[in-house]
Scaffold this motif. Structure first.
Motif, short mmCIF file in Angstrom:
data_model
loop_
_atom_site.label_atom_id
_atom_site.label_comp_id
_atom_site.label_asym_id
_atom_site.label_seq_id
_atom_site.Cartn_x
_atom_site.Cartn_y
_atom_site.Cartn_z
N ILE A 88 157.57 -39.35 89.66
CA ILE A 88 158.24 -38.47 89.56
C ILE A 88 157.76 -37.25 88.81
O ILE A 88 158.55 -38.06 87.15
CB ILE A 88 159.54 -38.13 90.18
CG1 ILE A 88 160.37 -38.76 91.38
CG2 ILE A 88 160.41 -36.57 89.62
CD1 ILE A 88 162.23 -39.09 90.74
N THR A 105 160.28 -32.09 96.53
CA THR A 105 161.10 -31.74 95.51
C THR A 105 162.39 -33.09 95.07
O THR A 105 163.24 -32.50 96.01
CB THR A 105 161.69 -30.33 94.51
OG1 THR A 105 159.86 -30.12 94.70
CG2 THR A 105 162.15 -30.11 93.94
N PRO A 126 168.76 -34.53 91.84
CA PRO A 126 169.24 -36.05 90.93
C PRO A 126 170.17 -36.38 92.40
O PRO A 126 169.93 -36.32 92.64
CB PRO A 126 169.90 -35.19 89.92
CG PRO A 126 170.03 -34.09 89.55
CD PRO A 126 169.33 -33.33 91.06
N ASN A 143 160.34 -32.82 88.59
CA ASN A 143 161.11 -33.34 90.01
C ASN A 143 160.92 -33.26 90.97
O ASN A 143 161.20 -33.27 92.03
CB ASN A 143 162.82 -32.95 90.42
CG ASN A 143 163.74 -33.19 89.05
OD1 ASN A 143 163.65 -34.27 87.78
ND2 ASN A 143 164.73 -32.37 88.07
N GLN A 144 159.13 -33.27 90.61
CA GLN A 144 158.72 -33.30 92.41
C GLN A 144 157.58 -34.77 92.60
O GLN A 144 157.12 -35.27 91.31
CB GLN A 144 157.03 -31.60 91.68
CG GLN A 144 157.97 -30.84 92.03
CD GLN A 144 156.74 -29.91 91.93
OE1 GLN A 144 155.92 -30.13 91.24
NE2 GLN A 144 156.71 -28.37 92.23
#
Length: 247
Positions: free
Chosen positions: A107, A130, A133, A111-112
């Motif tokens: 990651i 993507t 959390p 956040n990809q």
């Protein structure tokens, strides 16, 4: 230019090109999901005036070895390996769809989901995946990504996306300079539901290190032979010049 000298020079040059292919294979013997390049030589007629009595060998990479490597168990949930035929779709540096079997997923700072090389992993929707959390992530056999969102109970699971998997026809893909596979004209391939992946595993390189090392040694000896031929051509030319100077 003396014909013997020209042929020896061209032979040495093509030996160096073949060395590059085998050296690249050998350097990637431990690279996850790497596919070895084939190397071969074919006869090419020397063009020019006069009778066509000379040919030289031209080195080329006619294709890629598509055989599967060995499955290596890692136990890491974000490590995936293609089980059998098929490829995982990613986005290359030029923004085009490309294909790889490098399954060390990570990651990035945005956040990809990316490969170890930093290439964005594509979802079935045609856009990069993507991740919000999360507490836990699982990747199913069909590429489905399931997460437990951060702060949620263990029973609260959400299906986020599905990794795009393709299974092209033989000869439909070719290896680019970036080491990944590409389709003709960079046309995206359709997802293939029959392709399966195994989470917690990685696929090793399919390079045969012993075979590649043997080829490197053999090509080095051929290169030395061509250099000796060039030296012989130079000696013959010098001897002929001395004889002519006596006339």
């Amino acid at each position: 230019m003396d014909k013997v000298l020209y042929l020896a020079m061209s032979g040495a040059r093509e030996n160096m090109r073949s060395q590059q292919a085998h050296a690249n294979n050998l350097a990637n013997a431990t690279t996850t999901g790497f596919k070895a390049d084939f190397a071969q030589a074919r006869a090419m007629q020397v063009e020019g005036d006069g009778y066509a009595s000379r040919v030289y060998a031209m080195a080329e990479r006619p294709g890629t070895d598509m055989s599967s490597g060995t499955m290596m168990q890692t136990g890491r949930s974000m490590d995936v390996a293609i089980d059998g035929d098929g490829w995982m779709a990613v986005i290359d540096a030029n923004g085009n769809e490309a294909y790889t079997r490098q399954g060390e997923l990570q990651i990035n700072q945005f956040n990809q989901l990316v490969t170890r090389s930093g290439d964005l992993v594509m979802g079935n929707g045609g856009i990069p995946i993507t991740l919000p959390p999360f507490e836990k992530l699982d990747i199913g056999g069909d590429g489905t990504i399931t997460i437990r969102p951060a702060g949620e109970a263990a029973t609260e699971l959400a299906i986020l996306d599905q990794i795009k998997l393709v299974n092209p026809e033989p000869g439909q893909l070719f290896k680019g300079v970036d080491g990944m596979m590409h389709s003709g004209n960079n046309q995206p391939l359709l997802p293939a539901n029959e392709v399966k992946i195994r989470s917690g595993f990685l696929e090793s390189s399919n390079v045969n290190s012993i075979s590649e090392l043997t080829s490197v040694i053999d090509l080095a000896r051929q290169f030395e032979m061509h250099v000796k031929m060039m030296k012989t051509a130079e000696d013959n030319s010098s001897a002929a010049a001395r004889i002519l100077s006596l006339q």
